[in-house]
Motif scaffolding. Sequence first.
Motif, PDB file in Angstrom:
ATOM      1  N   UNK A 173      19.391  -5.949   2.777  1.00 19.95           N
ATOM      2  CA  UNK A 173      20.266  -6.325   1.671  1.00 19.95           C
ATOM      3  C   UNK A 173      19.572  -7.139   0.608  1.00 19.95           C
ATOM      4  N   UNK A 174      18.583  -7.916   1.005  1.00 22.74           N
ATOM      5  CA  UNK A 174      17.839  -8.721   0.040  1.00 22.74           C
ATOM      6  C   UNK A 174      16.340  -8.439   0.082  1.00 22.74           C
ATOM      7  N   UNK A 175      15.887  -7.771   1.149  1.00 18.12           N
ATOM      8  CA  UNK A 175      14.464  -7.463   1.295  1.00 18.12           C
ATOM      9  C   UNK A 175      14.299  -6.024   1.780  1.00 18.12           C
ATOM     10  N   UNK A 176      13.171  -5.448   1.389  1.00 19.74           N
ATOM     11  CA  UNK A 176      12.760  -4.141   1.877  1.00 19.74           C
ATOM     12  C   UNK A 176      11.519  -4.335   2.724  1.00 19.74           C
ATOM     13  N   UNK A 177      11.593  -3.983   4.008  1.00 16.13           N
ATOM     14  CA  UNK A 177      10.487  -4.184   4.935  1.00 16.13           C
ATOM     15  C   UNK A 177       9.933  -2.831   5.367  1.00 16.13           C
ATOM     16  N   UNK A 178       8.609  -2.670   5.237  1.00 18.56           N
ATOM     17  CA  UNK A 178       7.916  -1.474   5.715  1.00 18.56           C
ATOM     18  C   UNK A 178       6.942  -1.895   6.806  1.00 18.56           C
ATOM     19  N   UNK A 179       7.176  -1.398   8.005  1.00 19.08           N
ATOM     20  CA  UNK A 179       6.371  -1.772   9.168  1.00 19.08           C
ATOM     21  C   UNK A 179       5.270  -0.735   9.393  1.00 19.08           C
ATOM     22  N   UNK A 180       4.038  -1.187   9.464  1.00 24.73           N
ATOM     23  CA  UNK A 180       2.894  -0.330   9.788  1.00 24.73           C
ATOM     24  C   UNK A 180       2.447  -0.700  11.197  1.00 24.73           C
ATOM     25  N   UNK A 181       2.891   0.057  12.194  1.00 26.19           N
ATOM     26  CA  UNK A 181       2.624  -0.282  13.585  1.00 26.19           C
ATOM     27  C   UNK A 181       1.184   0.000  13.983  1.00 26.19           C
ATOM     28  N   UNK A 182       0.457   0.788  13.210  1.00 27.36           N
ATOM     29  CA  UNK A 182      -0.955   1.041  13.505  1.00 27.36           C
ATOM     30  C   UNK A 182      -1.828  -0.107  13.027  1.00 27.36           C
ATOM     31  N   UNK A 183      -1.580  -0.564  11.803  1.00 29.04           N
ATOM     32  CA  UNK A 183      -2.383  -1.645  11.225  1.00 29.04           C
ATOM     33  C   UNK A 183      -1.853  -3.023  11.589  1.00 29.04           C
ATOM     34  N   UNK A 184      -0.693  -3.085  12.248  1.00 27.70           N
ATOM     35  CA  UNK A 184      -0.036  -4.359  12.563  1.00 27.70           C
ATOM     36  C   UNK A 184       0.200  -5.160  11.279  1.00 27.70           C
ATOM     37  N   UNK A 185       0.788  -4.467  10.305  1.00 24.06           N
ATOM     38  CA  UNK A 185       1.075  -5.080   9.011  1.00 24.06           C
ATOM     39  C   UNK A 185       2.514  -4.783   8.605  1.00 24.06           C
ATOM     40  N   UNK A 186       3.066  -5.687   7.805  1.00 31.26           N
ATOM     41  CA  UNK A 186       4.426  -5.509   7.290  1.00 31.26           C
ATOM     42  C   UNK A 186       4.438  -5.877   5.810  1.00 31.26           C
ATOM     43  N   UNK A 187       4.895  -4.948   4.990  1.00 32.63           N
ATOM     44  CA  UNK A 187       5.044  -5.204   3.563  1.00 32.63           C
ATOM     45  C   UNK A 187       6.512  -5.552   3.294  1.00 32.63           C
ATOM     46  N   UNK A 188       6.733  -6.702   2.697  1.00 33.02           N
ATOM     47  CA  UNK A 188       8.090  -7.161   2.411  1.00 33.02           C
ATOM     48  C   UNK A 188       8.247  -7.265   0.898  1.00 33.02           C
ATOM     49  N   UNK A 189       9.177  -6.491   0.362  1.00 34.82           N
ATOM     50  CA  UNK A 189       9.484  -6.550  -1.064  1.00 34.82           C
ATOM     51  C   UNK A 189      10.855  -7.186  -1.245  1.00 34.82           C
TER      52      UNK A 189
END
Length: 342
Positions: A173-189
Amino acid sequence: MMRRNRTERITLSSRPKKSAFPLWCASLAAIAVCVPSEATAQQAASAAQAQVARQKPAAANQQQAKPDPNQPPFAALTPEQQRELHGVLMAWETVSQGTKTLTCEFKRWHYNMFAAPARTPATIAKGSVKYANPDKGMFRVETLVSFDGMDEAGKPTYSEKPNQPGEHWVCNGSELLEFDHAALECKIQVLPPHMQGQRIIESPLPFVFNLRAADVMQRYWVRQVAPPADGMILIEAYPKRQADRAQYRLVQIALDSTTYLPKALLMYAPNFNIKTAPKWDHYEFTEMKRNGIGQQVQQFTRSFINQRPPANWKVFRDAYRSPDQLEAMAKQIENAENAIQR
């Protein structure tokens, strides 16, 4: 509960270019507004393939003219066609806005003739979708296998590959989270306030819940074309904005003519070519539950919107950039490059 028949849909991945949002999210958007129905999805895909093939130049040696992005890529609609299209979009809008919660399982077949033989999926994915009105959603691929080859009986074989997890996306609702389970990274917009809630149509999710006919007409060149079978309505939407055109060239939506619920979605990338880029995705959705949560909406949303990356993951935060902002940035870069060339 109704089930969606297998849908041969031609959907191209976007060209290898970093964008603000992955192309598959647009598929999720249209999936979310529908309760699946039975037959004719195969016919819809076959008709769509034929339409794409007819869009090639008339002669092989004829150079295809570059389309004017400020003009629709088809003949102007007659007043009667405009009235009919408006009625369809308004009926679709009513159904879309009536969806409060949704859950479903999905299976996705990705076809790529350069990675697997014709009509043999290059990858097969299984996952789930969840949505809560007006601005909370999740799309997650839980298993992903890719083509290994043919066995002695001529049947395709598949296996999971290391470091190739599927997509995992959450909007709380306030953030967009993209989880990269291979790189162990999360992009939060972080979504700005004006893009939360009712303005999610301006987020990276076209054809999502709370779809509004006026917003669709503003963002796309839209027309209704002859359906491949009785009981269907076929809509084509060509993006007007450069940021959208960088993601896909054309979206085709097949609606049930009685319920105005989507039966199929076909999405083409900008560089789609039936011969040189024969790639598409086919989604099938099962265990669909629409507006079946009752009074437990808060408990339902907590089941997925509270997802956060583990402590050992790298987290990247940024402000979300809308398609209009990306288009303005691209225009600035283009102008600067033209100035340098002069």
